[in-house]
Motif scaffolding. Structure first.
Motif, PDB file in Angstrom:
ATOM      1  N   ALA A  31       0.834  -1.209   0.000  1.00 21.86           N
ATOM      2  CA  ALA A  31       0.000   0.000   0.000  1.00 21.86           C
ATOM      3  C   ALA A  31       0.871   1.262   0.000  1.00 21.86           C
ATOM      4  O   ALA A  31       0.546   2.240  -0.684  1.00 21.86           O
ATOM      5  CB  ALA A  31      -0.939  -0.001   1.208  1.00 21.86           C
ATOM      6  N   VAL A  32       1.974   1.235   0.736  1.00 18.04           N
ATOM      7  CA  VAL A  32       2.897   2.373   0.742  1.00 18.04           C
ATOM      8  C   VAL A  32       3.489   2.565  -0.648  1.00 18.04           C
ATOM      9  O   VAL A  32       3.542   3.680  -1.173  1.00 18.04           O
ATOM     10  CB  VAL A  32       4.014   2.174   1.798  1.00 18.04           C
ATOM     11  N   HIS A  33       3.909   1.480  -1.279  1.00 13.70           N
ATOM     12  CA  HIS A  33       4.460   1.566  -2.634  1.00 13.70           C
ATOM     13  C   HIS A  33       3.421   2.125  -3.606  1.00 13.70           C
ATOM     14  O   HIS A  33       3.744   2.973  -4.442  1.00 13.70           O
ATOM     15  CB  HIS A  33       4.937   0.202  -3.116  1.00 13.70           C
ATOM     16  N   GLN A  34       2.193   1.657  -3.504  1.00 15.55           N
ATOM     17  CA  GLN A  34       1.136   2.147  -4.387  1.00 15.55           C
ATOM     18  C   GLN A  34       0.865   3.635  -4.167  1.00 15.55           C
ATOM     19  O   GLN A  34       0.610   4.381  -5.110  1.00 15.55           O
ATOM     20  CB  GLN A  34      -0.148   1.329  -4.203  1.00 15.55           C
ATOM     21  N   GLN A  35       0.924   4.071  -2.930  1.00 15.99           N
ATOM     22  CA  GLN A  35       0.722   5.490  -2.619  1.00 15.99           C
ATOM     23  C   GLN A  35       1.826   6.333  -3.253  1.00 15.99           C
ATOM     24  O   GLN A  35       1.579   7.404  -3.801  1.00 15.99           O
ATOM     25  CB  GLN A  35       0.681   5.694  -1.106  1.00 15.99           C
ATOM     26  N   ILE A  36       3.050   5.845  -3.175  1.00  7.65           N
ATOM     27  CA  ILE A  36       4.180   6.549  -3.795  1.00  7.65           C
ATOM     28  C   ILE A  36       3.946   6.669  -5.299  1.00  7.65           C
ATOM     29  O   ILE A  36       4.070   7.756  -5.879  1.00  7.65           O
ATOM     30  CB  ILE A  36       5.506   5.807  -3.495  1.00  7.65           C
ATOM     31  N   LEU A  37       3.593   5.564  -5.935  1.00  3.94           N
ATOM     32  CA  LEU A  37       3.379   5.561  -7.382  1.00  3.94           C
ATOM     33  C   LEU A  37       2.175   6.403  -7.786  1.00  3.94           C
ATOM     34  O   LEU A  37       2.214   7.107  -8.812  1.00  3.94           O
ATOM     35  CB  LEU A  37       3.218   4.124  -7.885  1.00  3.94           C
ATOM     36  N   SER A  38       1.114   6.378  -7.008  1.00  7.49           N
ATOM     37  CA  SER A  38      -0.087   7.148  -7.349  1.00  7.49           C
ATOM     38  C   SER A  38       0.136   8.651  -7.228  1.00  7.49           C
ATOM     39  O   SER A  38      -0.621   9.438  -7.797  1.00  7.49           O
ATOM     40  CB  SER A  38      -1.278   6.717  -6.492  1.00  7.49           C
ATOM     41  N   ASN A  39       1.192   9.048  -6.519  1.00  7.33           N
ATOM     42  CA  ASN A  39       1.538  10.466  -6.413  1.00  7.33           C
ATOM     43  C   ASN A  39       2.611  10.863  -7.430  1.00  7.33           C
ATOM     44  O   ASN A  39       3.319  11.845  -7.258  1.00  7.33           O
ATOM     45  CB  ASN A  39       1.994  10.795  -4.990  1.00  7.33           C
TER      46      ASN A  39
END
Length: 82
Positions: A31-39
Motif C-alpha cells: 500500500a505504501v508503494h502504491q501510494q508513492i506511485l499514485s503520487n
C-alpha cells in the motif's frame, strides 16, 4: 519510463524511509508503494538496510539534544530502509 527520464526537467531524487512496522507487513508495504506511485513518483531503486546505532545517530544529528532524538535513534536501529 524512458520518456520521463529524458524530459527537459532535471530528475529530482527523494529518499523514502519506511518504518519497520510497515515493512513487516507485506500488504502495508505494498500500500505504501502504491501510494508513492499514485503520487507520480517513480521507485528507481529499493533496498533494505539494518542500521547500526551510530548510523542512526549520524542521520538524526540535527535533532541532537531534543527529546525526540532518543526515540528516533532507538527506532532507527531496528528500521529497515526501502
Amino acid at each position: 519510463m524512458a520518456s520521463i527520464l529524458r524530459s527537459p526537467q532535471a530528475l529530482q531524487l527523494t529518499l523514502a524511509l519506511i518504518k519497520p512496522d510497515a515493512v513487516a507487513h507485506p500488504l502495508i508495504l505494498e500500500a505504501v508503494h502504491q501510494q508513492i506511485l499514485s503520487n507520480k513518483f517513480l521507485i528507481i531503486r529499493m533496498r533494505e538496510l539494518l542500521w547500526r546505532k551510530e548510523d542512526c545517530q549520524r542521520f538524526y544529528r540535527e535533532h541532537e539534544g531534543k527529546e525526540v532524538e532518543g526515540q528516533k535513534v532507538a527506532l532507527g536501529t531496528r528500521m529497515t530502509v526501502s
